[in-house]
Design a protein around this motif. Structure first.
Motif, short mmCIF file in Angstrom:
data_model
loop_
_atom_site.label_atom_id
_atom_site.label_comp_id
_atom_site.label_asym_id
_atom_site.label_seq_id
_atom_site.Cartn_x
_atom_site.Cartn_y
_atom_site.Cartn_z
N THR A 34 38.63 35.02 45.28
CA THR A 34 38.10 35.10 46.65
C THR A 34 36.79 34.33 46.76
O THR A 34 36.57 33.61 47.74
CB THR A 34 37.89 36.57 47.05
N GLU A 89 41.60 43.24 39.62
CA GLU A 89 40.54 43.30 40.63
C GLU A 89 39.48 42.24 40.39
O GLU A 89 39.00 41.60 41.32
CB GLU A 89 39.88 44.69 40.65
N TYR A 136 45.01 48.58 45.08
CA TYR A 136 45.22 47.48 46.01
C TYR A 136 44.44 47.71 47.30
O TYR A 136 43.73 46.82 47.77
CB TYR A 136 46.72 47.36 46.31
N LYS A 140 45.72 41.86 55.20
CA LYS A 140 46.86 42.33 54.43
C LYS A 140 48.04 41.41 54.52
O LYS A 140 48.21 40.54 55.19
CB LYS A 140 47.28 43.71 54.90
N ARG A 160 46.08 34.22 44.23
CA ARG A 160 45.47 35.48 44.67
C ARG A 160 46.52 36.37 45.33
O ARG A 160 46.57 37.57 45.09
CB ARG A 160 44.32 35.22 45.63
N ARG A 161 47.40 35.76 46.12
CA ARG A 161 48.46 36.52 46.79
C ARG A 161 49.39 37.15 45.75
O ARG A 161 49.80 38.30 45.89
CB ARG A 161 49.25 35.60 47.72
N VAL A 208 41.24 45.36 48.66
CA VAL A 208 41.38 44.70 49.96
C VAL A 208 40.24 45.14 50.89
O VAL A 208 39.66 44.31 51.60
CB VAL A 208 42.77 45.00 50.58
N ILE A 242 40.95 38.82 41.30
CA ILE A 242 41.05 38.67 42.75
C ILE A 242 39.68 38.41 43.36
O ILE A 242 39.53 37.55 44.25
CB ILE A 242 41.71 39.92 43.37
N LEU A 262 47.63 40.09 44.23
CA LEU A 262 47.60 41.19 45.18
C LEU A 262 48.97 41.88 45.28
O LEU A 262 49.05 43.11 45.35
CB LEU A 262 47.15 40.71 46.56
#
Length: 89
Positions: free
Chosen positions: A33, A26, A78, A89, A63-64, A82, A29, A67
Motif C-alpha cells: 500500500t 498484514e 482481513y 473492499k 496486494r489484491r 482493510v 499488504i 487480501l
C-alpha cells in the motif's frame, strides 16, 4: 529508495507481529500500500511513464491476491487491515 530501513521496520511493527516480521500478510499488504501510493504520486506528475504504470498494476494485483488470501484464511484479520489502511473492499 523512498523508504529507509527504519521506516520499513516501523511499518512492519505497526501492521505486522513485530519489526522483524516481514513475511506476515498484514505487513506485506501495508508495504504494498505504501509503494502503491508512492507510485501513484509519481504517475500524477509523469503520466507517460508506462513502465511505472505497469509496475503499479502488477503491485495492485499482488496486494489484491494477498487480501483475497487473508479473507479466506481469517476474515477478522482481513477486516482489521482493510480498516487500518483505509482500503476499498
Amino acid at each position: 529508495m523512498y523508504l529507509t530501513k527504519e521506516e520499513k521496520q516501523d511499518l512492519f511493527a505497526k501492521h505486522g507481529k513485530g519489526k522483524d516480521d516481514t513475511g506476515s500478510a498484514e505487513g506485506q499488504i501495508a508495504l504494498f500500500t505504501q509503494r502503491i501510493s508512492h507510485l501513484s504520486d509519481h504517475l500524477k506528475t509523469n503520466r507517460k511513464d508506462y513502465n511505472t504504470e505497469r509496475s503499479l498494476v502488477k503491485l495492485v494485483g499482488k496486494r489484491r491476491s494477498l487480501l483475497d488470501y487473508l479473507m479466506k484464511k481469517d476474515i477478522m484479520r482481513y477486516r482489521a487491515i482493510v480498516k487500518e489502511l483505509g482500503l476499498r473492499k
